[in-house]
Design an enzyme around this catalytic site. Structure first.
Site, PDB file in Angstrom:
ATOM      1  N   GLU A 279       2.356  -7.877  -1.747  1.00 26.09           N
ATOM      2  CA  GLU A 279       1.833  -6.470  -2.303  1.00 26.09           C
ATOM      3  C   GLU A 279       1.193  -5.381  -3.368  1.00 26.09           C
ATOM      4  O   GLU A 279       1.540  -5.473  -4.353  1.00 26.09           O
ATOM      5  CB  GLU A 279       3.027  -5.792  -2.427  1.00 26.09           C
ATOM      6  N   LYS A 341       2.880   1.139   4.843  1.00 24.82           N
ATOM      7  CA  LYS A 341       4.063   1.403   4.793  1.00 24.82           C
ATOM      8  C   LYS A 341       4.316   2.538   4.981  1.00 24.82           C
ATOM      9  O   LYS A 341       3.817   3.508   4.510  1.00 24.82           O
ATOM     10  CB  LYS A 341       4.399   0.696   3.720  1.00 24.82           C
ATOM     11  N   CYS A 394       7.600  -4.952   1.036  1.00 20.59           N
ATOM     12  CA  CYS A 394       8.727  -4.366  -0.500  1.00 20.59           C
ATOM     13  C   CYS A 394       9.902  -4.781   1.050  1.00 20.59           C
ATOM     14  O   CYS A 394      10.301  -5.004   1.169  1.00 20.59           O
ATOM     15  CB  CYS A 394       8.405  -3.402  -1.075  1.00 20.59           C
TER      16      CYS A 394
END
Length: 514
Positions: A279, A341, A394
């Site tokens: 990430e 995301k 994440c």
């Protein structure tokens, strides 16, 4: 038996609030990585002794005790969050007790409401030991969905060390396990304290625990790990210090580290076909940097595809929007696709109620001038040579409904993360354990690249075939496991959880006043 009952009644006679807080905190050690789940079979019955004694009290008293029980649990379970505030202590440390305390206090409200609901039922002659697991499981489901959701430390995650019981996630998911785990523990209370008829019910429920364990072991034995031919995945773990990550003067060193790990010869002798960077691995806008992508092209193995965690910028209405993304690039460093995301971290990637909190000095932990913009939702991307992949970044991996797109079932899961915020605390281990549950739920293998933390390959039954060390800079060349047939949970989602919930409530109704 009567002596034990008398001892437990004396235990509940004084200092109930303090005892419930401690019992809640002790229950948290049933979570990974300690996995001391037998403690739950002690703490839950003891808490039920206190709640039963207080079941006829005023609701405000019950609410207070239920909230303290949850507060103890969530402070202990979520203590790893405090580590993030030591990355930049001069700026952030003062916010740590506010952030951790507020989060634990808010999460405890869900448990407070669960205990209130259970006490309401108990005053109408429902067995408290039977309804508390049901109301707690419903509270955990709500906790994972309301206000963007935060299902970290869900009770179902305590199945991580139960020797195969976690395989039930393939049928009922983590949500169903969040009902069964406390139900097994509370049945101990029923077996000790209840009338003969209810005691037989408690024993019957307890028997389903070893049966689940045996079934899980049989499932594991009947599905040995098989691997996808001609696919070799490289997980890049650069181990960049979080203090250096966003400082411009370190950008060159960070990118050189990534390129060197990317270009390293294969450790297996087989061609590297797919590479995953963690990430926000690149300290600049990679898709906008022709020079950066030209350097990357020279470091790419021939024919390989790179999935790189990166910050992406897009203009909307003449205003820049920033996304935390995964870029898919070919061996010429051309961007083929991207994933944005959509489950952002409150307080990390955006600040809830910023209009009220920023004047008080509170700010996001991630140092960007603006909050990130959420993407459109769970998406599968076509990865050349490996088919569809469910993408997550994440902590999206903690949401059962966030790891794969809703239309076509993918072949595997890709998760990129940066657990460097949390050092060697319990956080990275719990994060990995939750991705294991996603693999079991979906019957899909997972590949996980961490800046530091734990990079791993997980097979479709949740077995970790590779796990890196924390604090190591390296590149790991690994085979990708094959998926298994679509699971019951993959087809039905949380439907069976709600069926189980109705069954338990129905049993509570059937065993009223008996």
């Amino acid at each position: 038996m009567e002596t034990l009952q008398n001892l437990l009644q004396r235990f509940a006679a004084r200092h109930q609030a303090l005892k419930l807080f401690v019992l809640g905190a002790l229950a948290a050690i049933a979570l990974p990585p300690t996995d001391l789940w037998p403690v739950l079979f002690i703490t839950v019955p003891l808490a039920l002794v206190i709640f039963t004694r207080e079941s006829q009290s005023l609701y405000r008293r019950i609410a207070w005790l239920g909230w303290l029980y949850g507060l103890g649990y969530f402070i202990a379970a979520l203590h790893w969050i405090a580590y993030a505030f030591f990355v930049n202590p001069e700026r952030d440390l003062w916010m740590m007790p506010i952030a951790l305390g507020s989060l634990a206090a808010f999460m405890a409200v869900f448990w407070m409401l669960a205990i209130l609901a259970a006490s309401f039922a108990a005053k109408r002659s429902y067995p408290l030991w039977l309804v508390v697991p049901a109301t707690l499981a419903m509270a955990e489901w709500l906790r994972g969905h309301l206000f963007t959701g935060f299902p970290w430390s869900a009770l179902g995650q305590m199945s991580d060390g139960m020797f195969g019981v976690e395989q039930l996630a393939s049928i009922i998911g983590m949500t169903g396990l969040s009902l069964m785990v406390p139900l097994w523990a509370s049945a101990i209370y029923g077996a000790v304290f209840e009338t003969a008829r209810r005691r037989w019910l408690a024993v019957a429920l307890l028997i389903t625990f070893p049966l689940s364990l045996v079934w899980g072991q049989l499932r594991l034995a009947s599905h040995p790990t098989a691997y996808v031919p001609d696919v070799m995945v490289r997980l890049v773990q650069p181990n960049i210090n979080q203090n250096e990550k966003w400082l411009e003067r370190h950008a060159r060193k960070i990118y050189d580290t990534l390129l060197a790990l990317n270009a390293r010869p294969s450790s297996t002798g087989k061609p590297i076909t797919h590479i995953i960077w963690p990430e926000s691995s690149v300290p600049f806008l990679l898709d906008e940097s022709a020079a950066g992508r030209a350097e990357l092209a020279k470091a790419m193995p021939p024919g390989a595809t790179l999935m790189a965690g990166a910050v992406r910028r897009s203009a909307a209405n003449d205003q820049a929007q920033y996304f935390t993304s995964i870029l898919v690039l070919n061996d010429q460093a051309q961007v083929l696709n991207h994933y944005d995301k959509w489950h952002l971290v409150p307080g990390g990637e955006f600040l809830p109620l910023a209009w009220a909190l920023e004047p008080l000095g509170l700010r996001k932990v991630v140092s960007l001038p603006e909050s990130f913009t959420p993407g459109p939702g769970p998406t599968n991307l076509e990865i050349p040579g490996a088919g569809l992949a469910g993408m997550s970044i994440c902590y999206e991996a903690i949401f059962p409904d966030a790891v794969a797109g809703p239309s076509i079932r993918p072949n595997w899961l890709i998760n990129v993360t940066n657990d460097g915020w949390f050092g060697k605390s319990t956080g990275p281990y719990q994060h990995l354990a939750q991705l294991r549950l996603r693999s079991i739920e979906q019957g899909l293998p997972a590949a996980r690249a961490a800046n530091t933390g734990i990079s791993s390959i997980i097979d479709p039954l949740g077995r970790v075939t590779f796990q890196s060390l924390i604090g190591v800079s390296d590149a790991y060349d690994l085979a990708l496991p094959q998926p298994v047939s679509q699971t019951t949970y993959g087809r039905l989602g949380d439907c069976l959880f709600f069926v189980l919930l109705l069954v338990v409530i129905g049993l509570g109704h059937f065993f009223k006043k008996s």
